[in-house]
Design a protein around this motif. Structure first.
Motif, PDB file in Angstrom:
ATOM      1  N   GLY A  88       0.825  -0.733   0.258  1.00 47.79           N
ATOM      2  CA  GLY A  88       0.575  -0.378  -0.567  1.00 47.79           C
ATOM      3  C   GLY A  88       0.641   1.346   0.084  1.00 47.79           C
ATOM      4  N   LEU A  89       2.227   0.837  -0.229  1.00 48.55           N
ATOM      5  CA  LEU A  89       3.348   2.459  -0.672  1.00 48.55           C
ATOM      6  C   LEU A  89       3.162   2.665  -1.845  1.00 48.55           C
ATOM      7  CD1 LEU A  89       5.364   1.551   2.544  1.00 48.55           C
ATOM      8  CD2 LEU A  89       3.282   2.843   2.830  1.00 48.55           C
ATOM      9  N   VAL A  90       3.980   4.200  -1.924  1.00 48.57           N
ATOM     10  CA  VAL A  90       4.273   4.684  -3.521  1.00 48.57           C
ATOM     11  C   VAL A  90       5.411   3.567  -3.450  1.00 48.57           C
ATOM     12  CG1 VAL A  90       3.130   6.374  -3.416  1.00 48.57           C
ATOM     13  CG2 VAL A  90       5.021   6.191  -2.768  1.00 48.57           C
ATOM     14  N   ALA A  91       5.670   3.214  -5.025  1.00 47.78           N
ATOM     15  CA  ALA A  91       7.148   2.695  -5.579  1.00 47.78           C
ATOM     16  C   ALA A  91       6.870   2.985  -6.555  1.00 47.78           C
ATOM     17  CB  ALA A  91       6.696   1.313  -5.158  1.00 47.78           C
ATOM     18  N   THR A  92       8.061   3.150  -7.195  1.00 48.45           N
ATOM     19  CA  THR A  92       7.994   3.255  -8.849  1.00 48.45           C
ATOM     20  C   THR A  92      10.042   2.498  -9.232  1.00 48.45           C
ATOM     21  OG1 THR A  92       6.658   4.841  -9.006  1.00 48.45           O
ATOM     22  CG2 THR A  92       8.119   4.404 -11.122  1.00 48.45           C
ATOM     23  N   SER A  93       9.282   1.966 -10.338  1.00 49.73           N
ATOM     24  CA  SER A  93      10.778   1.210 -11.078  1.00 49.73           C
ATOM     25  C   SER A  93      11.103   1.402 -11.947  1.00 49.73           C
ATOM     26  CB  SER A  93      11.473   0.243 -10.707  1.00 49.73           C
ATOM     27  OG  SER A  93      12.555  -0.428 -10.438  1.00 49.73           O
ATOM     28  N   ILE A  94      12.410   2.390 -12.279  1.00 46.89           N
ATOM     29  CA  ILE A  94      12.543   2.359 -14.095  1.00 46.89           C
ATOM     30  C   ILE A  94      13.679   1.370 -14.063  1.00 46.89           C
ATOM     31  CG2 ILE A  94      12.561   4.222 -15.901  1.00 46.89           C
ATOM     32  CD1 ILE A  94      10.697   5.938 -14.106  1.00 46.89           C
ATOM     33  N   ALA A  95      13.397   1.084 -15.281  1.00 47.08           N
ATOM     34  CA  ALA A  95      14.971  -0.098 -16.227  1.00 47.08           C
ATOM     35  C   ALA A  95      15.099   0.678 -16.587  1.00 47.08           C
ATOM     36  CB  ALA A  95      13.930  -1.824 -16.062  1.00 47.08           C
ATOM     37  N   TRP A  96      16.133   1.134 -17.349  1.00 41.69           N
ATOM     38  CA  TRP A  96      16.985   2.222 -17.388  1.00 41.69           C
ATOM     39  C   TRP A  96      17.517   1.738 -18.876  1.00 41.69           C
ATOM     40  CZ3 TRP A  96      14.952   6.941 -17.935  1.00 41.69           C
ATOM     41  CH2 TRP A  96      14.318   7.663 -17.000  1.00 41.69           C
ATOM     42  N   GLY A  97      17.136   2.202 -19.861  1.00 47.20           N
ATOM     43  CA  GLY A  97      18.745   1.436 -20.923  1.00 47.20           C
ATOM     44  C   GLY A  97      19.756   2.050 -20.751  1.00 47.20           C
ATOM     45  N   ALA A  98      20.653   2.336 -21.466  1.00 48.16           N
ATOM     46  CA  ALA A  98      21.755   3.875 -21.322  1.00 48.16           C
ATOM     47  C   ALA A  98      21.665   4.701 -21.699  1.00 48.16           C
ATOM     48  CB  ALA A  98      22.471   3.006 -22.704  1.00 48.16           C
ATOM     49  N   TRP A  99      22.304   5.610 -20.885  1.00 44.31           N
ATOM     50  CA  TRP A  99      22.345   7.027 -20.674  1.00 44.31           C
ATOM     51  C   TRP A  99      23.788   8.256 -21.505  1.00 44.31           C
ATOM     52  CZ3 TRP A  99      18.796  10.652 -17.366  1.00 44.31           C
ATOM     53  CH2 TRP A  99      18.357   9.931 -16.208  1.00 44.31           C
ATOM     54  N   ALA A 100      22.993   9.151 -22.529  1.00 45.51           N
ATOM     55  CA  ALA A 100      24.443  10.089 -22.734  1.00 45.51           C
ATOM     56  C   ALA A 100      25.146  10.668 -21.246  1.00 45.51           C
ATOM     57  CB  ALA A 100      24.440  10.512 -24.031  1.00 45.51           C
ATOM     58  N   GLY A 101      26.221  10.932 -21.475  1.00 47.44           N
ATOM     59  CA  GLY A 101      26.539  12.022 -20.818  1.00 47.44           C
ATOM     60  C   GLY A 101      27.237  11.262 -19.282  1.00 47.44           C
ATOM     61  N   TYR A 136       1.566   9.812 -13.468  1.00 50.91           N
ATOM     62  CA  TYR A 136       0.449   8.182 -13.547  1.00 50.91           C
ATOM     63  C   TYR A 136       0.757   6.626 -12.824  1.00 50.91           C
ATOM     64  CZ  TYR A 136      -0.315  10.354 -17.713  1.00 50.91           C
ATOM     65  OH  TYR A 136      -1.114  11.559 -18.503  1.00 50.91           O
ATOM     66  N   ASP A 137       1.819   7.452 -11.406  1.00 45.53           N
ATOM     67  CA  ASP A 137       1.585   6.704 -10.785  1.00 45.53           C
ATOM     68  C   ASP A 137       1.777   5.094 -10.820  1.00 45.53           C
ATOM     69  OD1 ASP A 137       2.426   5.816  -7.789  1.00 45.53           O
ATOM     70  OD2 ASP A 137      -0.762   5.924  -7.283  1.00 45.53           O
ATOM     71  N   GLU A 138       3.096   4.618 -11.826  1.00 43.68           N
ATOM     72  CA  GLU A 138       3.110   3.772 -12.661  1.00 43.68           C
ATOM     73  C   GLU A 138       4.461   3.124 -11.368  1.00 43.68           C
ATOM     74  OE1 GLU A 138       3.648   3.790 -16.919  1.00 43.68           O
ATOM     75  OE2 GLU A 138       4.124   5.966 -16.419  1.00 43.68           O
ATOM     76  N   THR A 139       4.313   1.408 -11.720  1.00 46.09           N
ATOM     77  CA  THR A 139       5.089   0.736 -10.738  1.00 46.09           C
ATOM     78  C   THR A 139       6.215   0.596 -11.437  1.00 46.09           C
ATOM     79  OG1 THR A 139       3.076   0.012  -9.785  1.00 46.09           O
ATOM     80  CG2 THR A 139       5.275  -1.429  -8.830  1.00 46.09           C
ATOM     81  N   PHE A 140       5.631  -0.078 -12.482  1.00 47.39           N
ATOM     82  CA  PHE A 140       7.280  -0.168 -13.073  1.00 47.39           C
ATOM     83  C   PHE A 140       6.989  -0.339 -14.729  1.00 47.39           C
ATOM     84  CE2 PHE A 140       9.028  -3.638 -15.999  1.00 47.39           C
ATOM     85  CZ  PHE A 140      10.398  -3.571 -15.685  1.00 47.39           C
ATOM     86  N   LEU A 141       8.164  -0.269 -15.476  1.00 42.02           N
ATOM     87  CA  LEU A 141       8.460   1.138 -16.407  1.00 42.02           C
ATOM     88  C   LEU A 141       9.860   0.440 -17.216  1.00 42.02           C
ATOM     89  CD1 LEU A 141       7.215   3.157 -18.414  1.00 42.02           C
ATOM     90  CD2 LEU A 141       8.085   4.656 -17.880  1.00 42.02           C
ATOM     91  N   VAL A 142      10.411  -0.020 -18.737  1.00 41.81           N
ATOM     92  CA  VAL A 142      11.268  -0.231 -19.009  1.00 41.81           C
ATOM     93  C   VAL A 142      11.778   1.111 -20.124  1.00 41.81           C
ATOM     94  CG1 VAL A 142      12.631  -1.199 -20.432  1.00 41.81           C
ATOM     95  CG2 VAL A 142      11.181  -2.345 -19.159  1.00 41.81           C
ATOM     96  N   VAL A 143      12.783   1.935 -19.720  1.00 43.86           N
ATOM     97  CA  VAL A 143      13.065   3.335 -21.057  1.00 43.86           C
ATOM     98  C   VAL A 143      14.013   2.979 -20.576  1.00 43.86           C
ATOM     99  CG1 VAL A 143      13.263   5.804 -20.866  1.00 43.86           C
ATOM    100  CG2 VAL A 143      11.218   5.097 -18.701  1.00 43.86           C
ATOM    101  N   ALA A 144      13.993   2.471 -22.812  1.00 45.08           N
ATOM    102  CA  ALA A 144      14.809   2.719 -23.001  1.00 45.08           C
ATOM    103  C   ALA A 144      14.989   2.920 -25.157  1.00 45.08           C
ATOM    104  CB  ALA A 144      15.627   1.244 -23.397  1.00 45.08           C
ATOM    105  N   ASP A 145      16.007   3.294 -25.895  1.00 47.14           N
ATOM    106  CA  ASP A 145      16.362   3.393 -26.533  1.00 47.14           C
ATOM    107  C   ASP A 145      16.646   2.377 -27.658  1.00 47.14           C
ATOM    108  OD1 ASP A 145      16.208   4.367 -28.980  1.00 47.14           O
ATOM    109  OD2 ASP A 145      17.421   5.968 -28.745  1.00 47.14           O
TER     110      ASP A 145
END
Length: 756
Positions: free
Chosen positions: A468-481, A516-525
């Motif tokens: 019942g707690l807020v939580a968001t995990s974002i699985a990243w691809g590769a960042w520049a910089g 949007y209160d998402e729990t899990f997300l993959v963000v990758a190019d």
């Protein structure tokens, strides 16, 4: 027209805007009234472009029914080696029942069990037991690991922690190493319980320690495709005893459709898929509905704590939050103000309107972290947490993976998340964000601990959400910089189809996920044409089957196969009309020189793939795995050699020919096959003789006559059946002839023919 208009808006250039709109001179004065609106329009345009790019980067993981074809009709392999927890965690409950049901399964003739207590025993002990159990006989079936089932419940965060690395991960690493030590090459299947959540199945929430084993397994699958079976997750103990659940387990073990990630639930067998998750109008409505409400505003009031705050990722996010109204940013890192660029970052963020505190703290030390939190001003309590800290992951084959490196990676990722959760459990947080990596979703060669730790974080967010707690995990691809990967690693990933993302755009995904209160997300190019081909090169993998671009590629491949163009995976024939310049280079030289040229080609391409400046470190007999090759670099080498030679080469080329010398022989057999029948002798001396004759002076009649007489005598010996006298021209003579001059060679022939 559109581009020119928006360029003028973003520059707030009224004159250019008038030109773009083709306004008459008398009407241009009216543009003055819209000048205050131009910054608003420019910001709207920026957000729309960012949203469009982010939509192409957004994915999630889902589960779908395995289908009627997995109804259990396929027979199980007849022989199984089952590794079970030992010591105080001896085989009982689920473990014992599973072993007995496997023994009673139709078609199973032999089940050998080996016990292992990871808390007291080591790799050598396990390898010895494996050898003893097999008694020198090869295993024709599979290996089934039940070791993770000893830790099927989440750890107590307040209890004693001897190691940050979950026991299931430690045991699985040791088993993978011991199997190699014992020479066991049968496919490895690993069983977990509660590692994943299947929507609609009533799962309470994943056990992060079990999920970490899945991250580990995904890397092993990439590095050892020939020794990999898969992962199978059992439901909670209250439901796993149902007959249908056992049928699902054994259906997964017998699968013949290249699936390797299964979840057994009361309603059947499920398989894992990654899918696109765009946040367009429909996607936004779906995201809000899944979270149970409308789009929410996260204002970042009070204190926002960012671990790894002075690093590349933390700094990029801090800039975005400061620019969008964050009140107080608490940037935490091991070095604090001693970190490079910390003072400049503080000045920049302060200039954007935020209060900034930079603090040094080891977040793996719970007491130190508690003290840091206690010092936060009461007037600005912690309202949001972003856990972006992490150690640079070492790359190593499983045989060389050590627990010191695993602890460093796990400490930064796992311990930090666990401590923050426990210490802030009673706080009304707006956000609790974990930065994980795509390595935990699809694996990354050689990064065993890193993938396991990131899979842990993804499951930890789901577990926290289940409380019942807020939580968001974002699985990243590769960042520049400098974010997530260093420059060399970024170059490697880019070649494989995962280019680095613009940090200014990527940080927008954090705000989207929180809105949007998402729990899990993959963000990758991802460049799917390149990445999917590389990812599935050594064996078929089904994770990306629902990605539209991958489906299109599969359809094209199927059409090509139907039309007769899909059979070139292992053929030496060159596609129609394609040139073979390297093969032509080999045409005019002897066998020994051909071998040298092909070996040098292999060594040069190996050096290029590994990023070496030269071939000095690439010995002819160095094993590719010892040089640092994984499945992805193996495919890159195959592709380079395929382009250089024009040969059709299999994706398993490096695995089938494990050294440069062996690979060179394979290439030479395709480039310059021996077409002349031989008696098993080395005919290289004749090649050298032919080359020497070719460069003789046409006017030198004396030499030409002498040579002609000698060769006629040699021909007489061959045609008159005196093979016994000529049999001495073998390997030793071949080596000698390679070293002598033309005159010495002729004298040598004189002596051989008795004409000297």
């Amino acid at each position: 027209m559109d581009a020119r208009f928006w360029e003028a808006v973003e520059r707030e250039d009224l004159e250019a805007l008038a030109e773009t709109l083709d306004l008459a001179p008398e009407r241009r004065e009216t543009l003055g009234s819209v000048e205050p609106v131009l910054p608003v329009l420019a910001e709207w345009r920026r957000r729309k472009r960012e949203s469009s790019v982010l939509d192409s980067w957004r994915y999630t993981v889902t589960w779908q029914p395995a289908g009627a074809s997995r109804a259990g009709a396929n027979p199980l392999p007849s022989q199984w080696l089952v590794v079970v927890p030992g010591g105080e965690r001896a085989a009982e409950g689920t473990v014992g029942e599973l072993v007995e049901r496997l023994r009673g399964r139709a078609g199973v003739e032999r089940v050998v069990t080996v016990d292992f207590d990871v808390t007291r025993e080591d790799r050598a002990v396990l390898a010895g037991r494996l050898r003893e159990a097999l008694a020198g006989e090869p295993l024709s079936g599979g290996v089934l690991s039940l070791l993770p089932l000893a830790e099927a419940a989440p750890r107590d965060a307040d209890g004693p922690q001897d190691s940050t690395v979950p026991d299931g991960v430690r045991a699985s690493v040791l088993l993978m190493q011991a199997l190699a030590d014992a020479g066991v090459e049968a496919p490895l299947w690993t069983v977990t319980q509660g590692a994943v959540v299947v929507p609609g199945s009533g799962d309470a929430g994943p056990v992060p320690e079990q999920a970490a084993v899945w991250g580990l397994g995904r890397v092993f699958a990439l590095d050892h495709p020939d020794r990999w079976g898969g992962l199978i997750d059992l439901p909670a103990p209250s439901t796993h005893g149902a007959e249908s659940a056992w049928d699902g387990l054994f259906a997964g073990l017998a699968d013949d459709e290249d699936e390797d990630q299964f979840a057994v639930r009361a309603d059947g067998l499920h398989v894992r898929r990654m899918v696109r998750k765009p946040l367009d109008a429909a996607g936004a409505a779906g995201a809000a509905g899944a979270a149970g409400g409308e789009r929410r505003e996260v204002g970042f009031s009070g204190t926002t704590l960012i671990t790894g705050g002075t690093g590349a990722l933390g700094a990029h996010l801090a800039r975005r939050l400061a620019a969008t109204g964050a009140e107080h940013l608490l940037l935490v890192s091991r070095r604090g103000r001693g970190a490079p660029g910390a003072d400049e970052l503080e000045a920049e963020l302060t200039g954007l309107g935020a209060q900034v505190t930079i603090a040094a703290c080891d977040i793996t030390d719970r007491d130190a972290l508690a003290k840091l939190l206690a010092d936060v001003p009461e007037g600005a309590p912690v309202r949001a947490v972003v856990h972006a800290a992490g150690a640079e992951p070492p790359t190593a084959p499983i045989e060389d993976t050590d627990f010191v490196g695993l602890e460093e990676v796990a400490g930064a990722k796992i311990a930090g998340a666990v401590h923050l959760d426990a210490l802030l459990a009673d706080r009304p947080l707006e956000a609790f964000v974990l930065f994980s990596s795509g390595a935990g979703v699809w694996g990354d060669g050689g990064h065993y601990g890193y993938a396991a730790a990131n899979a842990y974080l993804d499951a930890f967010a789901e577990r926290r959400r289940g409380r019942g707690l807020v939580a968001t995990s974002i699985a990243w691809g590769a960042w520049a910089g400098g974010g997530m990967v260093h420059e060399a690693e970024g170059d490697r990933l880019r070649r494989y189809g995962v280019p680095t993302m613009d940090p200014e755009v990527a940080v927008g995904a954090v705000q989207q996920a929180l809105a949007y209160d998402e729990t899990f997300l993959v963000v990758a190019d991802v460049i799917w044409e390149r990445f999917a081909a590389t990812y599935t090169a050594t064996r078929r993998r089904r994770l990306f089957d629902e990605i539209p671009e991958v489906r299109l590629l599969a359809a094209r491949a199927a059409r090509a196969g139907t039309e007769g163009n899909g059979a070139g995976h292992d053929a030496d024939a060159v596609p129609g009309g394609e040139s073979r310049p390297f093969a032509r280079q080999l045409a005019g030289v002897g066998r020994a020189e051909r071998e040298r040229m092909v070996l040098q080609l292999v060594r040069t391409q190996v050096a290029a793939v590994l990023g070496h400046d030269g071939t000095g470190a690439i010995g002819p007999n160095h094993a590719f795995r010892d040089l640092g090759f994984d499945s992805l670099t193996a495919v890159e080498l195959r592709n380079r050699l395929k382009e250089a030679t024009g040969l059709g080469l299999p994706a398993t080329l490096v695995f089938d020919h494990p050294t440069p010398a062996a690979l060179g022989k394979r290439l030479l057999s395709g480039l310059a096959p021996e077409t002349e029948p031989t008696t098993g002798q080395d005919l290289a001396p004749l090649d050298d003789l032919e080359a020497a004759v070719a460069v003789l002076d046409p006017a030198d009649d004396v030499s030409r006559t002498r040579i002609a007489h000698r060769l006629q005598a040699l021909l007489w010996r061959l045609t008159d059946g005196q093979a016994d006298q000529s049999a001495g021209v073998g390997e030793a003579d071949g080596e000698l002839l390679e070293a002598v001059s033309d005159d010495e060679m002729f004298d040598l022939i004189d002596k051989e023919l008795g004409l000297g």
